[in-house]
Write an enzyme that holds these catalytic residues in place. Structure first.
Site, PDB file in Angstrom:
ATOM      1  N   THR A   1       0.822  -1.214   0.000  1.00  0.00           N
ATOM      2  CA  THR A   1       0.000   0.000   0.000  1.00  0.00           C
ATOM      3  C   THR A   1       0.855   1.264   0.000  1.00  0.00           C
ATOM      4  O   THR A   1       0.540   2.248  -0.685  1.00  0.00           O
ATOM      5  CB  THR A   1      -0.941   0.011   1.216  1.00  0.00           C
ATOM      6  OG1 THR A   1      -1.874  -1.071   1.086  1.00  0.00           O
ATOM      7  CG2 THR A   1      -1.703   1.322   1.310  1.00  0.00           C
TER       8      THR A   1
ATOM      9  N   SER B   1      47.010 -12.953  -1.085  1.00  0.00           N
ATOM     10  CA  SER B   1      47.279 -13.160   0.334  1.00  0.00           C
ATOM     11  C   SER B   1      48.068 -12.003   0.910  1.00  0.00           C
ATOM     12  O   SER B   1      48.880 -11.384   0.222  1.00  0.00           O
ATOM     13  CB  SER B   1      48.052 -14.470   0.544  1.00  0.00           C
ATOM     14  OG  SER B   1      48.446 -14.616   1.883  1.00  0.00           O
ATOM     15  N   SER B   2      47.817 -11.761   2.190  1.00  0.00           N
ATOM     16  CA  SER B   2      48.591 -10.739   2.889  1.00  0.00           C
ATOM     17  C   SER B   2      49.860 -11.324   3.505  1.00  0.00           C
ATOM     18  O   SER B   2      50.683 -10.585   4.046  1.00  0.00           O
ATOM     19  CB  SER B   2      47.726 -10.121   3.999  1.00  0.00           C
ATOM     20  OG  SER B   2      47.355 -11.121   4.941  1.00  0.00           O
TER      21      SER B   2
ATOM     22  N   THR C   1      -4.487  -1.070  -4.175  1.00  0.00           N
ATOM     23  CA  THR C   1      -3.115  -1.577  -4.091  1.00  0.00           C
ATOM     24  C   THR C   1      -3.051  -3.015  -4.563  1.00  0.00           C
ATOM     25  O   THR C   1      -2.083  -3.434  -5.211  1.00  0.00           O
ATOM     26  CB  THR C   1      -2.614  -1.500  -2.628  1.00  0.00           C
ATOM     27  OG1 THR C   1      -2.460  -0.130  -2.265  1.00  0.00           O
ATOM     28  CG2 THR C   1      -1.277  -2.210  -2.463  1.00  0.00           C
ATOM     29  N   ASN C   2      -4.116  -3.771  -4.289  1.00  0.00           N
ATOM     30  CA  ASN C   2      -4.085  -5.214  -4.518  1.00  0.00           C
ATOM     31  C   ASN C   2      -4.164  -5.620  -5.978  1.00  0.00           C
ATOM     32  O   ASN C   2      -3.977  -6.807  -6.292  1.00  0.00           O
ATOM     33  CB  ASN C   2      -5.213  -5.882  -3.727  1.00  0.00           C
ATOM     34  CG  ASN C   2      -5.112  -5.595  -2.247  1.00  0.00           C
ATOM     35  OD1 ASN C   2      -4.068  -5.159  -1.763  1.00  0.00           O
ATOM     36  ND2 ASN C   2      -6.200  -5.811  -1.521  1.00  0.00           N
TER      37      ASN C   2
END
Length: 469
Positions: free
Chosen positions: A102, A319-320, A142-143
Site C-alpha cells: 500500500t 594473500s597478505s 493496491t491489490n
C-alpha cells in the site's frame, strides 16, 4: 519560506516537505519501515512500471468518462515525466514493508497527483483539484495496481538477465572451440575417469546454461497475467465492469508487453505463483552457474600442487602473508551470489505460502528478493564473462601428461582383457608406479600394436560432440 506543508489522513495531520512530490502516506511509510538499504528510488524499472500502470489506468478512466480531458491530459504528462526518470528521487521507500504494498502504491499516487497539480498550475497538496486516492487511484486498489506493476517491472528486468546469460554462454562456446583439440582427463567423484577434450568440457558448461535460458523465458510468461480491475479482492468493487479489459489493452499499448486479464480475478489477487516460478528458474540458474564456478576453481587449482589444467586471469594479490599467491576471486564471488539467490528463493517460497484468504500480504519481501536476485545475477554473469571466462588459458602440456600417466585409461581395456584383469592392472599400477601400458605388455595380454590402438586417447573420445560459436 515555510519548509513544510500540512497534510491530513486517517491517523491525523503531518508535516510534509514543501518541495516533496510525495505526500503524507509516503512520509508515514518512511518513518515506519526503516528495514533495509534497498529503496524504491534505486529501482528505476519498478518506478517506471508503476507510472505505466497509472497512465494506463488514467487513460481507461478517461475513456470510460470518469476523468475529464484536461485532468487526464495533465495526469498523462505527469506519468510520462515519471516514466522518463525525472522524479526517481521522490520514491524513498524501503522495498520491505508491511501493508501488502500500500505504501508504494500511495507513493506513486501522491507523486503523480502533485506533479499533475503542478502542471495544472496548483500547489502541491491541493488535492481537491487532483487527489491521489480519488483521481490517480480511481477504479484501482493496491491489490491490483501493485502486483501488476511488479510483473511489468520484472518482465522488463528479465531482458538484462537473459542478455547477460546469453553473452556468457557465447564466450564459453568460443573457449570450447579454442580448446577442442586439447586432451584431458575426465573425472568422477574427484577421481580419474576416462579421457575427454577440454573443448567437450566447456561445451558441456555452455549447454548446461543454455537450458536455463529456456526456463527463464518460460517462467517470464507467467507475468503476463494481470488482475487490474479486480480492485480489493478481485470482485471489481468500485471499478466499471469494462475497466479490466480496457485497462489491459491500454497497458499493452503503454508498455508494448502482451499482458492479459487473468481468467479469475479473485484467484489472481491472492496468487503469487508467477513470482515463485521465476524465482525457481533463477535458483536453477544459480545452481548451474555455481557448479560451473566450482569446476573452474578445481581445474585451476595449484598451480604446482593442484590440477592446473587451466589458468584463470590473475586479478589481484591473493594473500597478505603468502607471496605470489593468486586466488580465483571471480568464481568465488559468483559462488556467493548464487548462494544468495538460492536463499532468496527460499524466502519467496515461504512468503508465497503465507498468503491468507483473498490476499498475500507478504508480496513486498517477494518483490525485494526477486529484484535483488535479478540484479545480482545479471552483474555476476557479466563479471564471470568479462573477468574470468574470456581470459582463461588452457595448460595443454599439463592436461595431456595427466592423461598419459592416468590409471583411468585402463577402462578402455575392459572389452579386451575383462574387468577383473583390468582391475588387477589398475591396482598394480597404483602400487608400483608403473604405467598401465607397461603392465599390459609385461603380462603379455595384448600386442604392442593392438595396445597402442586401444589406448590412443583420441580413440576414446566421443568425436560426435559439435562446437559452434
Amino acid at each position: 519560506m515555510n519548509e513544510f506543508r500540512i497534510e491530513s489522513d486517517l491517523i491525523g495531520d503531518l508535516k510534509v516537505p514543501t518541495n516533496a512530490y510525495y505526500g503524507i502516506q509516503t512520509v508515514r511509510a518512511i518513518e515506519n519501515f526503516k528495514i533495509s538499504s534497498h529503496k524504491l528510488s534505486n529501482c528505476a524499472t519498478f518506478i517506471k512500471a508503476l507510472a505505466q500502470v497509472k497512465l494506463a489506468a488514467a487513460k481507461t478512466n478517461y475513456e470510460l468518462h470518469s476523468l475529464d480531458e484536461p485532468l487526464y491530459l495533465s495526469i498523462r504528462q505527469a506519468c510520462l515525466d515519471i516514466i522518463d526518470g525525472q522524479f526517481d528521487n521522490q520514491f524513498p521507500l524501503d522495498l520491505i514493508q508491511g501493508g501488502a504494498g500500500t505504501s508504494i502504491n500511495m507513493n506513486i499516487n501522491e507523486v503523480v497527483a502533485n506533479r499533475t497539480l503542478e502542471i495544472m498550475g496548483y500547489k502541491k497538496g491541493e488535492y481537491n483539484y487532483c487527489s491521489p486516492n480519488d483521481h490517480i487511484n480511481l477504479a484501482q486498489s493496491t491489490n491490483d495496481a501493485y502486483p501488476t506493476s511488479v510483473k511489468i517491472a520484472l518482465y522488463q528486468m528479465h531482458d538484462e538477465v537473459y542478455q547477460a546469460l546469453d553473452n556468457l554462454i557465447t564466450v564459453i562456446r568460443i573457449k570450447a572451440i579454442e580448446f577442442q583439440s586439447i586432451l584431458k582427463m575426465g573425472r568422477t567423484q574427484l577421481q580419474d575417469a576416462v579421457p575427454m577434450t577440454m573443448g567437450q568440457e566447456f561445451e558441456a558448461f555452455a549447454y548446461s546454461l543454455e537450458k536455463e535460458k529456456r526456463k527463464l523465458v518460460t517462467a517470464r510468461e507467467e507475468f503476463l497475467s494481470i488482475n487490474m480491475g479486480g480492485t480489493a479482492i478481485g470482485t471489481g468493487l468500485n471499478a466499471p465492469k469494462e475497466f479490466a479489459e480496457l485497462c489491459a489493452e491500454n497497458l499493452r499499448e503503454v508498455t508494448n508487453i502482451p499482458v492479459y486479464v487473468a481468467p479469475n480475478l479473485i484467484e489472481s489477487t491472492s496468487d503469487t505463483s508467477s513470482f515463485v516460478e521465476y524465482s525457481s528458474a533463477l535458483k536453477r540458474l544459480a545452481i548451474k552457474v555455481s557448479k560451473t564456478c566450482n569446476d573452474l576453481r578445481l581445474l585451476s587449482s595449484g598451480p604446482r600442487a593442484g590440477i592446473n589444467e587451466i589458468s584463470l586471469p590473475a586479478l589481484q594479490a591473493g594473500s597478505s602473508i603468502m607471496p605470489g599467491k593468486v586466488n580465483p576471486v571471480i568464481p568465488e564471488v559468483v559462488n556467493q551470489v548464487c548462494y544468495k539467490v538460492i536463499g532468496n528463493d527460499t524466502t519467496v517460497m515461504l512468503a508465497s505460502e503465507a498468503g491468507q484468504l483473498q490476499l498475500n500480504v507478504m508480496e513486498p519481501i517477494i518483490v525485494h528478493c526477486l529484484i535483488e536476485s535479478m540484479e545480482l545475477m545479471k552483474n555476476a554473469l557479466t563479471s564471470l564473462k568479462e573477468k574470468c571466462i574470456e581470459g582463461i588459458i588452457a595448460n595443454k602440456d599439463v592436461s595431456e601428461n595427466l592423461v598419459k600417466n592416468s590409471i583411468g585409461i585402463v577402462t578402455a581395456l575392459n572389452p579386451f582383457i575383462g574387468y577383473k584383469m583390468s582391475t588387477k592392472i589398475a591396482k598394480e599400477a597404483l602400487i608400483t608406479g608403473k604405467s598401465v601400458y607397461q603392465l599390459v605388455l609385461e603380462y603379455d595380454l595384448l600386442s604392442k600394436s593392438r595396445l597402442d590402438q586401444i589406448l590412443n586417447p583420441e580413440n576414446m573420445i566421443n568425436t560426435q560432440t559439435s562446437f559452434s560459436a
